[in-house]
Write a protein that holds these residues in place. Structure first.
Motif, short mmCIF file in Angstrom:
data_model
loop_
_atom_site.label_atom_id
_atom_site.label_comp_id
_atom_site.label_asym_id
_atom_site.label_seq_id
_atom_site.Cartn_x
_atom_site.Cartn_y
_atom_site.Cartn_z
N ARG A 9 0.83 -1.21 0.00
CA ARG A 9 0.00 0.00 0.00
C ARG A 9 0.86 1.25 0.00
N THR A 12 2.75 1.61 -3.29
CA THR A 12 1.86 2.04 -4.37
C THR A 12 1.57 3.53 -4.27
N LYS A 13 1.30 3.98 -3.03
CA LYS A 13 1.02 5.42 -2.88
C LYS A 13 2.22 6.24 -3.31
N PHE A 16 2.59 5.85 -7.36
CA PHE A 16 1.48 6.23 -8.23
C PHE A 16 1.72 7.54 -8.99
N ALA A 47 -0.94 2.47 -14.10
CA ALA A 47 -0.99 3.13 -12.80
C ALA A 47 -2.35 2.90 -12.14
N VAL A 48 -3.43 3.12 -12.91
CA VAL A 48 -4.77 2.95 -12.34
C VAL A 48 -5.01 1.49 -11.97
N TYR A 51 -3.29 0.62 -8.79
CA TYR A 51 -4.08 1.19 -7.69
C TYR A 51 -5.28 0.29 -7.39
N PHE A 55 -5.62 -1.36 -3.73
CA PHE A 55 -6.61 -0.74 -2.85
C PHE A 55 -8.03 -1.22 -3.11
N ALA A 60 -10.31 2.32 -7.06
CA ALA A 60 -9.95 2.70 -8.43
C ALA A 60 -11.13 3.40 -9.11
#
Lengths: 139, 173
Positions: A9, A12-13, A16, A47-48, A51, A55, A60
């Motif tokens: 997590r 990724t944050k 992103f 990227a999306v 995400y 998450f 998304a």
């Protein structure tokens, strides 16, 4: 999907914005280096999708709503085709970029710019829409 | 060499999860090969689409199905024959190609010199690949974008239409 793991997590944050930035770099630097609308579209979609994997699908959906994504799929093709129509209206042939600007070379750059935007929009939204369709079926 | 090993492994392994991972490896090897051939744009596309998006989509599909490949009901010889004939036809066709990198090959004398020599004067875009894709071959790229669009809405219609019908029927999966 992975709701409890901390490291994915956080990573990724962190990643992103850089992935999106890299997509924009590939998009607008495509005239000078490798890449272009197609590659940039795939990177932006990745990227999306990343995400969404980390998450969950609903998160998304918040950053890229499905209705928006599905609207962007035909919009990209329309942008591309629209560049051709603008060329027609300005007195040239279809997809003739020379008439887009008083300076023909600038006209070329302008035409390529908008055409690549069209490719980016269609490619990225198509990838995201297909991912949504796949991920949404599991529930 | 590594490509051949990976392809054989994909054909042998029965665990579909491993097959998807090997497919990603295959795509990255392919991207490396294209990079060695100086086709940076194609290599980038292969790495991002082949190894990235396809792997994710295949994993998403695996999530919906079983992980192990079903054994074929009976051994059939027809697909093997088709593959062998197609491979032989491709090999036969490649004999007539000019040697790799031959400057006298036909593709280097049709429109390529004009693209390479005139690209700065005509378009002002240093990356010839972008100039050819978006400007000289603008119609082709418009067609490609339309193909992506058509394929995308086709997949969406298939995936979403099924779900809606099941939802309206009220039957739980």
């Amino acid at each position: 999907m992975m709701h409890r793991e901390t490291i994915p997590r956080v990573v990724t944050k962190l990643l992103f914005p850089f992935i999106l930035l890299f997509a924009l770099y590939v998009q607008f630097h495509g005239e000078l280096g490798a890449g272009g609308g197609f590659q940039a579209g795939v990177i932006a979609a990745a990227a999306v999708i990343l995400y969404g994997i980390i998450f969950g699908l609903s998160a998304a959906h918040r950053i890229a709503p499905p209705w928006l994504v599905e609207m962007l799929v035909p919009l990209g093709v329309l942008i591309y085709a629209g560049v051709g129509v603008v060329g027609l209206l300005l007195g040239g042939n279809y997809l003739d970029y020379f008439v887009l600007d008083p300076d023909p070379v600038h006209g070329q750059e302008r035409g390529i710019f908008w055409v690549e935007i069209g490719v980016l929009v269609t490619v990225s939204s198509t990838m995201i829409a297909i991912y949504y369709a796949f991920a949404g079926r599991g529930r | 060499m590594l490509l051949v090993v990976t392809a054989l492994a994909i054909a042998r392994v029965r665990n579909l999860f491993a097959v998807v991972a090997l497919g990603g490896i295959y795509s990255f090897l392919m991207a490396l090969a294209l990079l060695v051939l100086d086709a940076v744009d194609v290599s980038m596309t292969e790495a991002s689409v082949g190894a990235g998006i396809s792997t994710v989509l295949l994993l998403g599909a695996l999530y919906l199905t079983r992980v192990d490949e079903a054994m074929p009901l009976r051994f059939s010889v027809a697909p093997l024959i088709v593959a062998l004939v197609a491979g032989a036809a491709l090999l036969y066709g490649s004999w007539d190609l000019p040697p790799f990198g031959d400057p006298a090959g036909p593709i280097h004398h049709h429109v390529a010199p004009r693209y390479l020599n005139q690209v700065m004067a005509e378009t002002g875009v240093p990356n010839v690949v972008t100039a050819v894709l978006a400007s000289y071959r603008g119609f082709d790229t418009l067609g490609e974008t339309t193909v992506i669009f058509t394929g995308g809405i086709g997949v969406l219609l298939l995936l979403k239409g099924r779900r809606r019908r099941r939802g309206s029927g009220g039957a739980a999966p």
